[in-house]
Design an enzyme around this catalytic site. Structure first.
Site: not given
Length: 281
Positions: A133, A6-10, A4, A159
């Site tokens: 989380s 390709n965006t955000g914290i990754g 994951g 979640y």
């Protein structure tokens, strides 16, 4: 290797690893977006050894195909960062018949890590980082109804279950790999303004408006949110902290639910059955 990414914290984690000179494998579902992110990272870091591989964590077949290709084409796996996730999505089922949050956040990463354990061991000392989380607090593993077929589906309850599973998986993985040179860590990245929250904003547009201004002050940027993942990946001397839970680049106490050894063991055994994994695969 980062899922994951390709965006955000990754993406920010991938950028940091590339800047340090690592070969970075970005394991992503959306190849178009991933290649765009990879090219940006190559340009900004000057590291051409940033590659994209297709991985759909909602598909056990995809996980198996990905690991086959990785083992055949990559010499090492020094750091595996299980970063990808979905958050509070509607009740969807994967092609394998599992509830999506459980499947993507836990089962896919469980199978991925186990299938790559041989590569991790041969590359030791190596590390597995599991992005969880603080939502694991108050979570429960619903062993009698993991996919919410009997009780009404609640996206937050689901979640929390998946994020608790991340903590318990990391803990049990640390126990099983003790003495092999492979260590495992779970973490809370912080409350971050990323695409993960898109389902919440779709369901509660008013909440989006209410949160918008405070979020600018209280939420971390993706770069800030990536720091604990990076810390667990590269900080020297963390081996004795294998199995621990981190937040803000420090060891923190997980919720009591995240310290239950018997639940961790049971979750491992049930997960192995669900994904069809047996030791030695």
């Amino acid at each position: 290797m980062i899922t994951g990414s390709n965006t955000g914290i990754g993406k920010e984690t991938a950028r940091d690893m590339a800047r340090r000179g690592a070969r970075v494998v970005m394991a992503c579902r959306d190849l178009t977006r991933a290649e765009k992110a990879a090219e940006e990272i190559r340009r900004s870091t000057g590291n051409g050894s940033v590659v994209v591989r297709h991985l759909d964590l909602a598909s056990l077949y995809s996980v198996k195909e990905f690991t086959k290709e990785y083992i055949a084409t990559e010499q090492r796996l020094d750091i595996l960062i299980n970063n990808a996730g979905v958050m509070m999505c509607p009740k969807w089922h994967t092609e394998d018949g599992y509830e999506t949050q459980l499947a993507v956040n836990h089962l896919g990463h469980f199978l991925l890590t186990n299938l790559l354990l041989g590569k991790l061991k041969s590359s030791a000392p190596s590390r597995v980082i599991n992005v969880s989380s603080m939502a694991h607090k108050g979570g429960k593993i619903h062993f009698d109804d993991l996919c919410f077929e009997k009780i009404p589906y609640n996206s937050l309850v689901s979640y929390r279950q998946s994020k608790l599973a991340n903590v318990l998986f990391s803990k049990e993985l640390a126990r099983r790999t003790k003495g092999t040179g492979v260590t495992s860590y779970s973490l809370h990245p912080g409350v971050i303004r990323t695409e993960l929250s898109r389902h919440i904003e779709t369901w509660f547009p008013l909440l989006k408006m209410v949160l918008l201004i405070p979020s600018m002050l209280l939420m971390k940027t993706p770069w800030e949110g990536a720091q604990t993942s990076i810390y667990c990946a590269v900080t020297e001397g963390l081996e004795e902290k294998s199995g621990c839970y981190f937040s803000d680049c420090a060891v923190k106490e997980p919720a009591p639910e995240g310290k239950d050894d018997l639940t961790a063991l049971r979750l491992w055994e049930v997960s192995a059955q669900l994904v069809g994994y047996t030791e030695g695969d």
